[in-house]
Enzyme design. Structure first.
Site, PDB file in Angstrom:
ATOM      1  N   GLY A  10      25.418 -21.604 -50.378  1.00 38.72           N
ATOM      2  CA  GLY A  10      24.945 -22.939 -49.993  1.00 38.72           C
ATOM      3  C   GLY A  10      24.578 -23.751 -51.219  1.00 38.72           C
ATOM      4  N   ASP A  31      26.996 -14.787 -47.213  1.00 41.39           N
ATOM      5  CA  ASP A  31      27.044 -16.144 -46.658  1.00 41.39           C
ATOM      6  C   ASP A  31      28.183 -16.204 -45.648  1.00 41.39           C
ATOM      7  OD1 ASP A  31      26.051 -19.143 -48.143  1.00 41.39           O
ATOM      8  OD2 ASP A  31      27.405 -19.098 -46.412  1.00 41.39           O
ATOM      9  N   GLY A  36      27.518 -23.499 -46.016  1.00 38.42           N
ATOM     10  CA  GLY A  36      27.841 -23.293 -47.438  1.00 38.42           C
ATOM     11  C   GLY A  36      29.345 -23.457 -47.640  1.00 38.42           C
ATOM     12  N   THR A  95      19.572 -19.531 -35.380  1.00 36.25           N
ATOM     13  CA  THR A  95      19.809 -19.144 -36.778  1.00 36.25           C
ATOM     14  C   THR A  95      18.484 -18.941 -37.484  1.00 36.25           C
ATOM     15  OG1 THR A  95      21.801 -20.482 -36.812  1.00 36.25           O
ATOM     16  CG2 THR A  95      20.924 -19.867 -38.943  1.00 36.25           C
ATOM     17  N   TYR A 149      13.410 -27.758 -35.475  1.00 32.53           N
ATOM     18  CA  TYR A 149      13.613 -27.245 -36.832  1.00 32.53           C
ATOM     19  C   TYR A 149      12.264 -26.880 -37.449  1.00 32.53           C
ATOM     20  CZ  TYR A 149      15.144 -27.233 -41.734  1.00 32.53           C
ATOM     21  OH  TYR A 149      15.405 -26.894 -43.028  1.00 32.53           O
TER      22      TYR A 149
END
Ligand code: UDP
Length: 332
Positions: A10, A31, A36, A95, A149
């Site tokens: 990322g 990743d 990313g 996530t 978030y």
């Protein structure tokens, strides 16, 4: 030392990889390239002290193997960018919560110190400027996507601190404030790459709301230096740190500065939040970190000015558009 980075391809992870390599450490990256990009680490490929695996952190057996082979873990893999969060809340929550749970569980089994990347978003609508790490977090309603978030990251922090307090796992939590630099994509709404691209393309520069909202921008190179130093600081264990800068600028002021430094003739266009994000979107008027704690721990002070940051992003974006046909560049 052997470092293992989730999210190492990322924007932040690729700069942290570079920094750790420059200090003589070895780096292994995991990743899934969801946000990313392999191009972020192309220049590191082929080095004997750098390895990467393209897979998800959710692959627990692989994760355990990679954590086991490392001395220190940086958990940077996360859903990022307000636009992505508003558009894909399920992915954001899953996530951010599930992956952190897994990383902490595995790191605890193998007893490896973990750096958990959090965000200034966790302060939410707090008006207690500058934000202190032990200040209150002020969230909005659960019907407003943005706050998922902040809440998911706050939960990550609670969990990390609980692992330290209850199980003795060495953790460090860092709240990253508006971090900017080369390789940050504008795809998820981040303001600096977006405005720089628009300025370079001669397109209208989109300032959301009335442009009076203010932010403090930090060069990613300052941020990764602090991240690495915190993991070498025994007194940092079990604590939360702000990493950012205190140089405030309004978003309108930012657009004007970018326009000037890019030598652009783009018009600056105000876009209502409801059009930019969603109906009822709530933005933060100001966001300034208190840096006392990080300064006391590692002597951190940002070195790069806002003009340095803007110039670096402009030259990176110029290089990108020179290397790619225009249509591709605007999608990247
Ligand atoms: N913003 C803007 N134009 C854009 C993208 C963002 O005016 O094209 C605004 C956004 O509404 C916020 C600020 O710039 O007030 C910083 O946005 P960013 O997504 O970079 O970070 P945030 O501070 O929201 O996490």
């Amino acid at each position: 030392m052997k470092y293992f980075l989730t999210g190492g391809a990322g924007f932040v992870g690729s700069h942290l990889s570079e920094h750790l390599l420059s200090l003589g450490h070895s780096v292994t990256v995991l990743d899934d390239l969801s946000t990313g990009a392999i191009s972020n680490i192309t220049h590191l490929k082929g080095r004997r002290d750098f390895q990467y695996v393209i897979d998800t952190v959710a692959n627990k057996a692989l994760l355990a193997e990679m954590v086991d082979a490392a001395d220190i873990v940086f958990h940077l893999a996360a859903a990022v960018g307000v636009k992505l969060i508003v558009e894909s809340p399920v992915r954001t929550i899953e996530t951010n919560v599930k992956l952190t749970e897994l990383v902490l569980e595995v790191a605890n089994k193998k007893n490896r110190p973990v750096f958990v990347a959090s965000t200034s978003e966790v302060y939410g609508k707090s008006a207690a400027i500058p934000f202190r790490e032990d200040g209150d977090l002020v969230m909005g309603a659960t019907s407003k996507g943005r706050w998922s978030y902040a809440c998911s990251k706050a939960l990550d922090e609670f969990l990390a601190i609980a692992y330290w307090k209850e199980r003795g796992l060495p953790v460090v939590v860092a709240r990253l404030f508006n971090t900017v630099g080369p390789r940050q994509t504008g795809r998820y709404g981040m303001v600096v790459p977006t405005l720089v691209r628009q300025a370079l393309a001669g397109e209208p520069m989109t300032v959301y709301g009335d442009g009076t909202q203010r932010r403090c921008f930090t060069h990613v190179k300052d941020s990764v230096r602090a991240q690495a130093a915190l993991m070498q600081c025994p007194a940092a264990v079990g604590q939360v740190f702000n990493i950012g800068s205190q140089n405030e600028i309004s978003i309108m002021g930012l657009a004007e500065r970018i326009k000037e430094l890019a030598g652009s003739s783009s018009p600056i266009k105000l876009v209502p939040y409801s059009e930019a994000y969603e109906e009822g979107f709530e933005d933060m008027a100001r966001r300034v970190p208190d840096l006392t704690r990080v300064h006391a721990a590692i002597g951190y002070e940002p070195k790069y000015t806002l003009d340095d940051i803007i110039r670096d992003v402009i030259s990176y974006e110029r290089g990108l558009s020179a290397a790619q046909p225009a249509a591709e560049a605007s999608r990247a």
